[in-house]
Scaffold this active site. Structure first.
Site, PDB file in Angstrom:
ATOM      1  N   LYS A  21       0.847  -1.205   0.000  1.00 60.56           N
ATOM      2  CA  LYS A  21       0.000   0.000   0.000  1.00 60.56           C
ATOM      3  C   LYS A  21       0.872   1.240   0.000  1.00 60.56           C
ATOM      4  CE  LYS A  21       0.900   1.447   4.382  1.00 60.56           C
ATOM      5  NZ  LYS A  21       1.703   2.630   4.676  1.00 60.56           N
ATOM      6  N   ASP A 148      -1.928  -1.925  10.381  1.00 66.27           N
ATOM      7  CA  ASP A 148      -2.213  -1.898   8.938  1.00 66.27           C
ATOM      8  C   ASP A 148      -2.800  -3.210   8.415  1.00 66.27           C
ATOM      9  OD1 ASP A 148      -1.225   0.661   8.762  1.00 66.27           O
ATOM     10  OD2 ASP A 148       0.744   0.052   7.996  1.00 66.27           O
TER      11      ASP A 148
HETATM   12  O1  C5P Z   1       0.581  -1.442  14.815  1.00 68.99           O
HETATM   13  P1  C5P Z   1       1.998  -1.571  14.420  1.00 68.99           P
HETATM   14  O2  C5P Z   1       2.659  -2.795  14.994  1.00 68.99           O
HETATM   15  O3  C5P Z   1       2.227  -1.470  12.944  1.00 68.99           O
HETATM   16  O4  C5P Z   1       2.731  -0.331  15.041  1.00 68.99           O
HETATM   17  C1  C5P Z   1       4.135  -0.267  15.162  1.00 68.99           C
HETATM   18  C2  C5P Z   1       4.492   0.893  16.063  1.00 68.99           C
HETATM   19  O5  C5P Z   1       4.206   2.148  15.415  1.00 68.99           O
HETATM   20  C3  C5P Z   1       3.707   0.953  17.346  1.00 68.99           C
HETATM   21  O6  C5P Z   1       4.315   0.174  18.343  1.00 68.99           O
HETATM   22  C4  C5P Z   1       3.780   2.428  17.694  1.00 68.99           C
HETATM   23  O7  C5P Z   1       5.034   2.751  18.229  1.00 68.99           O
HETATM   24  C5  C5P Z   1       3.693   3.093  16.326  1.00 68.99           C
HETATM   25  N1  C5P Z   1       2.303   3.428  15.939  1.00 68.99           N
HETATM   26  C6  C5P Z   1       1.667   4.495  16.564  1.00 68.99           C
HETATM   27  N2  C5P Z   1       0.382   4.796  16.216  1.00 68.99           N
HETATM   28  C7  C5P Z   1      -0.267   4.106  15.263  1.00 68.99           C
HETATM   29  C8  C5P Z   1       0.369   3.026  14.612  1.00 68.99           C
HETATM   30  C9  C5P Z   1       1.667   2.723  14.973  1.00 68.99           C
HETATM   31  O8  C5P Z   1       2.235   5.171  17.433  1.00 68.99           O
HETATM   32  N3  C5P Z   1      -1.515   4.452  14.940  1.00 68.99           N
END
Ligand code: C5P
Length: 320
Positions: A21, A148
């Site tokens: 994406k 995501d």
């Molecule tokens: O959800 P995901 O594992 O992809 O997120 C990785 C990191 O990115 C999270 O641990 C956080 O530090 C940051 N993040 C965030 N806010 C979001 C998505 C991700 O702060 N909406």
């Protein structure tokens, strides 16, 4: 036509594709009580695709092989995590799978390659293991794996709110599909937690605080006219709040944006997700390809991997 191939031992296999994406819009609204950021995004699937070949077994063994030595095939890989989560929710410890990943989406690039692989695993094993979890249940499991992953299960063009996992459909018409020239420095990757942490340091004092303010921004985004029809006359304005904090600290992002800005006929340039991949937007694939063919050798000489991709209207999908 069946999506399954049967073997003599009774195991079944299938091949599933997992598209990348890009972010047409990534707005950081504020901080949430769970420590994540509250986002307002428009995500778009593109036809840069990883392939998963999955064969089921009843030995309880889940194993992954990857054709890219830079990527772990252990328990921290989202494919393995997705398979184990699905199995634990099923309650059947004997379910197993041998999975091979053909990796085409660059790693740590802001293109949700890992999330899309996780989403493909959920869809693929739900079918092979005949678990009949609903799309809604798979989306909930996806959200546990990563912000995501739900988008990758659905794909196309979506508004993504909350952590990124709250999807809303967009009633969009765009014929032919838009396209991008996508570039990434082959030696660079950006850690998503680092990018959000930096965002908090730099912009945290300006964050919105209240749900009513978040909702007002969501509503403004829903009402954007470019979201009803992608066209050269009314293109997505391309906003990425993380670009403002990542680019000053990442030379490859600055270089990529500068190079792409010089490409003729582009409707705009931006970084995708937390970077470092960046793209130039075109109204259709043919226009993008003409420029891409002229530029791809010089991009390579500058150390940039590059791709010319169309928007696609689906997320992870079985290969027939
Ligand atoms: O959800 P995901 O594992 O992809 O997120 C990785 C990191 O990115 C999270 O641990 C956080 O530090 C940051 N993040 C965030 N806010 C979001 C998505 C991700 O702060 N909406």
């Amino acid at each position: 036509m069946s999506i399954f191939k049967h073997s003599r031992e009774g195991s079944q296999s299938l091949r599933i594709n997992a598209p990348a994406k890009i972010n047409l819009h990534l707005e950081v609204l504020g901080l949430r009580a769970d420590g994540f950021h509250e986002l307002a995004m428009v995500m778009q699937s593109i036809d840069l695709v990883d392939y998963l070949e999955i064969t089921s077994n009843l030995d309880g063994l889940i194993s992954l092989s990857v054709d890219d030595s830079n990527l772990s095939s252990g328990d921290e890989n989202l494919i393995v995590r997705a398979a184990k989560l699905l199995r634990s929710r099923s309650g059947f410890d004997n379910l197993g799978a041998t999975i091979h990943l053909q990796k085409n989406i660059p790693i740590g690039a802001g293109l949700a390659g890992g999330s899309s692989d996780g989403a493909a695993t959920l869809i693929g094993l739900n079918s092979l293991w005949r678990l009949n979890f609903t799309q809604k249940q798979l989306m909930e499991m996806g959200a546990e794996l990563g912000s995501d992953v739900p988008f990758c299960l659905e794909g196309g063009t979506k508004l993504c709110f909350g952590r990124g996992e709250r999807l809303e459909s967009v009633n969009i018409s765009s014929t032919p599909p838009m396209a991008v020239i996508l570039v990434k420095n082959s030696l660079e990757s950006v850690s998503t937690p680092w990018a959000y942490g930096r965002c908090k340091e730099i912009k945290g004092s300006d964050y919105l605080k209240y749900e009513t303010d978040f909702e007002r921004r969501r509503q403004q985004l829903r009402n954007e006219s470019w979201l009803s029809s992608f066209s050269a006359l009314n293109p997505p304005p391309l906003q990425n709040d993380l670009q403002q904090v990542v680019a000053p600290e990442n030379q490859s992002v600055q270089d990529s944006l500068k190079i792409l800005s010089g490409f003729s006929g582009s409707l705009g340039v931006a970084m995708s997700g937390s970077g470092p991949s960046c793209f130039a937007l075109y109204s259709n694939y043919n226009d993008a390809k003409v420029v891409y063919d002229l530029k791809k050798n010089s991009l390579k000489e500058l150390g940039l991997d590059s791709w010319c991709c169309s928007f696609q209207s689906t997320g992870v999908a079985f290969e027939l």
